[in-house]
Design an enzyme around this catalytic site. Structure first.
Site, short mmCIF file in Angstrom:
data_model
loop_
_atom_site.label_atom_id
_atom_site.label_comp_id
_atom_site.label_asym_id
_atom_site.label_seq_id
_atom_site.Cartn_x
_atom_site.Cartn_y
_atom_site.Cartn_z
N HIS A 93 0.82 -1.21 0.00
CA HIS A 93 0.00 0.00 0.00
C HIS A 93 0.86 1.26 0.00
O HIS A 93 0.89 2.00 1.00
CB HIS A 93 -0.92 0.01 1.23
CG HIS A 93 -1.76 -1.20 1.39
ND1 HIS A 93 -2.13 -1.71 2.62
CD2 HIS A 93 -2.31 -2.04 0.47
CE1 HIS A 93 -2.87 -2.79 2.45
NE2 HIS A 93 -2.98 -3.01 1.15
N PRO A 94 1.55 1.57 -1.09
CA PRO A 94 2.30 2.84 -1.11
C PRO A 94 1.34 4.03 -1.07
O PRO A 94 0.29 4.02 -1.70
CB PRO A 94 3.08 2.77 -2.43
CG PRO A 94 2.29 1.82 -3.29
CD PRO A 94 1.70 0.82 -2.35
#
Length: 628
Positions: free
Chosen positions: A549-550
């Protein structure tokens, strides 16, 4: 790594492993190949004065065991690289899957197939360019939702996607081919640091929603309040209607505990025995009760990725989608974004210039890697672009049970424990990863690793996900390629250790006999080992982490000195340029971010629509006036 034991075929002698892996590596970019070559050369010469490739099998296996027990981070990194690629090629062999008993399938509760979705129309780019009111770069959760919202508001919308279009009729059957074609950099995007952390994201029509687990959490109220009070997001507490609409569109349903699979049930039983807060996960897959192909694309498209939900809705409202188009830079005239310079692939696979002119707005929605990459190449957004990277560091905590778990039966991600989310930033999720991905995290090397594969059906797993305070950055290397860096701080390291210990407690409460914390020095944990494990001093470099989840690389803030975008998602300093993806998040959201991305995209779309209705003054100018 795979000498062949107890009916498992031997690599190279019985099944070809190096051939498929070599073909897979041949598709990588030069920078990735250079990293691989350097690692392989180090591996080759590490047994100096001998060379690894010239050791006899027993000596080679002994050398692998020494790497496994070493306290040097370099040894762990090299061994993990070797395990990743050898397991990736080995685990997908039909003979291996047959011996272990794993199956990859998807099914609805009633045994039917989901109804076909609407058409995406002609996706091949034609000519040397197009015109529109709004061009959107990226087709994931942010770009697809913005496209639907804006097209339904009457604007002429064009969506650009660098990847290709796949669905249940065309996903690659070969697993290595699926990874190569559905993922950015073939799934090998790495946040360099100590430890280096893989951050796989998609490059396909529909974005990462095509290959994610389908987990749907609303953003926690405490996080929204933090964003409102610290970053000026006045609308942060007004998202309930947007969440509800998205849940309806995506057929979000809470899993039935009786149908979610034994892996989730064990996590639930352990959590309930300990009195912990949690519950079955909500997913965007309706009444799906069997899914083990999520990372390769949902085999029946029961999971409502953007390519079968918001994108068909956008096209039905008049939007156009073009795949295989790579955005290179934003075109700016007189301080206003007026389009995007791109390259498109022709029928022969060659790249050619392709220019899009936009009368109203340009929306960057390529995710927290793609959006800063585009802004940096364009020289837009200021000094904050690419900074503040958060990734939700995560690790796999496996455990052995005496009973059959068969984690590939039921739903891949199924039960959550949020007992420590608020106080410690730790969220636990029962997650079972396909052997091709998860095999590298199994204990041991050589015969020991193969025995762990044979026991795969008795393995339960819980993922530890951290709301990180550590910060990374995204930038451009000298060759223009994306480069991400991230260093896990000591406080986050302690929180990961805390999360591993809590996952182990749940496993033991559910009946596990031993737990695998995925830290080489820690070995295998048994009942009574947890106090000593938590008291141990582990360095960040000793952890084996992944992240999915950047976020936050073009963050939103009412104070332009702290962010890239104003509170309406417009990029500071450039009229008509917006961002609509997870890079807008001010900090880590703490839970799987898809629903929050959708809610943010809806907010940004409203601002663009309002600006289109006020042609005399842009939304960026309105926001600048409000800040002043």
């Amino acid at each position: 790594m795979a000498p062949g034991i107890d009916g498992l075929p031997a690599a190279e002698r019985d099944v070809d492993v190096s051939g498929p892996v070599a073909g897979f590596l041949g598709s990588l970019a030069p920078r990735q190949l250079l990293r691989m070559r350097m690692g392989l050369r180090a591996f080759e010469w590490l047994p100096f004065p001998w060379r690894f490739s010239r050791l006899d099998p027993e000596a080679a296996e002994d050398f692998l065991r020494k790497l496994d027990s070493s306290r040097l981070p370099l040894h762990h990194d090299l061994l993990l690289m070797g395990k990743l690629f050898s397991t990736l090629g080995y685990a997908v062999a039909p003979e291996v899957e047959a011996r272990i008993g794993t199956e990859t399938s998807c099914a609805l509760a009633d045994g039917t197939l989901p109804e076909p979705t609407g058409s995406l129309g002609e996706t091949e780019p034609q000519g040397d360019g197009e015109e529109c009111d709004v061009v959107i770069v990226g087709s994931g959760a942010g770009g697809a939702v913005a496209a639907a919202e804006l097209a339904e508001a009457g604007l002429d919308v064009l969506v650009l996607e660098a990847g290709d279009h796949y669905d249940r009729d065309s996903y690659p059957a070969d697993r290595l081919e699926a990874i190569r074609t559905l993922y950015r950099e073939a799934g090998l995007t790495i946040a360099d640091g100590r430890p280096p952390i893989p951050v796989p994201v998609a490059k396909v029509v529909g974005g990462t929603t095509v290959i994610n687990s389908g987990t749907c959490f609303r953003a926690p109220d405490s996080i929204l309040e933090e964003w409102r009070s610290e970053f000026g997001l006045s609308w942060a507490h007004d998202l309930d209607a947007d969440f509800a609409e998205a849940e309806d569109t995506l057929r979000v349903t809470q899993l039935d505990p009786n149908r979610m699979g034994r892996n989730g049930q064990l996590a639930m039983e352990g959590a309930e025995a300990l009195g912990l807060s949690g519950g079955p996960i909500h997913r965007n897959a309706g009444n799906c009760v069997q899914c083990s192909s999520c990372p390769y694309g949902c085999a029946i498209d029961a999971k409502q990725g953007m390519h079968v939900s918001y994108l068909p809705r956008a096209v039905a409202a008049g939007a156009r989608l073009r795949s295989g188009v790579e955005a290179q830079r934003v075109l700016v005239e007189d301080g206003r974004a007026v389009g995007v310079a791109c390259s498109a692939r022709d029928a022969c696979g060659r790249r050619r210039p392709f220019t899009v002119r936009a009368r109203r707005a340009v929306v960057a929605a390529g995710g927290s890697f793609g959006t800063p990459e585009l802004l940096l190449r364009s020289g837009l957004g200021g000094k904050q672009v690419g900074r503040n990277l958060r990734i939700h560091p995560a690790c796999w905590v496996g455990a052995r049970y005496e009973e059959e778990v068969r984690g590939w039966d039921g739903v891949m991600q199924s039960y959550y424990v949020d007992q420590w989310e608020e106080a410690n930033g730790v969220l636990l999720e029962a997650t079972f990863t396909p052997l091709a991905f998860g095999g590298a995290w199994l204990v041991g090397t050589g015969r020991e690793h193969q025995q762990a594969m044979l026991d795969f059906g008795r393995i339960g797993s819980i993922g530890v996900q951290l709301r990180d305070s550590s910060v990374g950055a995204v930038g451009l290397a000298n060759d223009g390629a994306l480069r991400a860096s991230y260093h896990l701080n000591n406080e986050d390291t302690r929180k990961v250790i805390f999360g591993i210990a809590r996952a182990a407690e749940i496993h033991f409460a559910a009946g596990a006999t031993e737990v695998y914390p995925n830290i080489p020095r820690a070995g295998v944990l048994r009942r009574g080992d947890l106090a000593a494990f938590e008291a141990g001093r582990f360095k960040p470099s000793e952890l084996r982490l992944e992240a999915f989840h950047p976020m936050a690389t073009a963050r939103i803030s009412a104070d332009p000195r702290r962010g890239v975008c104003a509170v309406d998602g417009s990029v500071n300093g450039t009229a008509g340029l917006y961002v609509a993806d997870a890079s807008l998040f001010p900090t880590a959201v703490g839970v799987n971010p898809m629903m929050t991305i959708i809610a943010f995209a809806k907010q940004v779309s409203r601002g663009i629509t309002a600006a289109a209705d006020r042609p005399g003054r842009s939304s960026a100018e309105e926001a600048a006036g409000a800040v002043a």
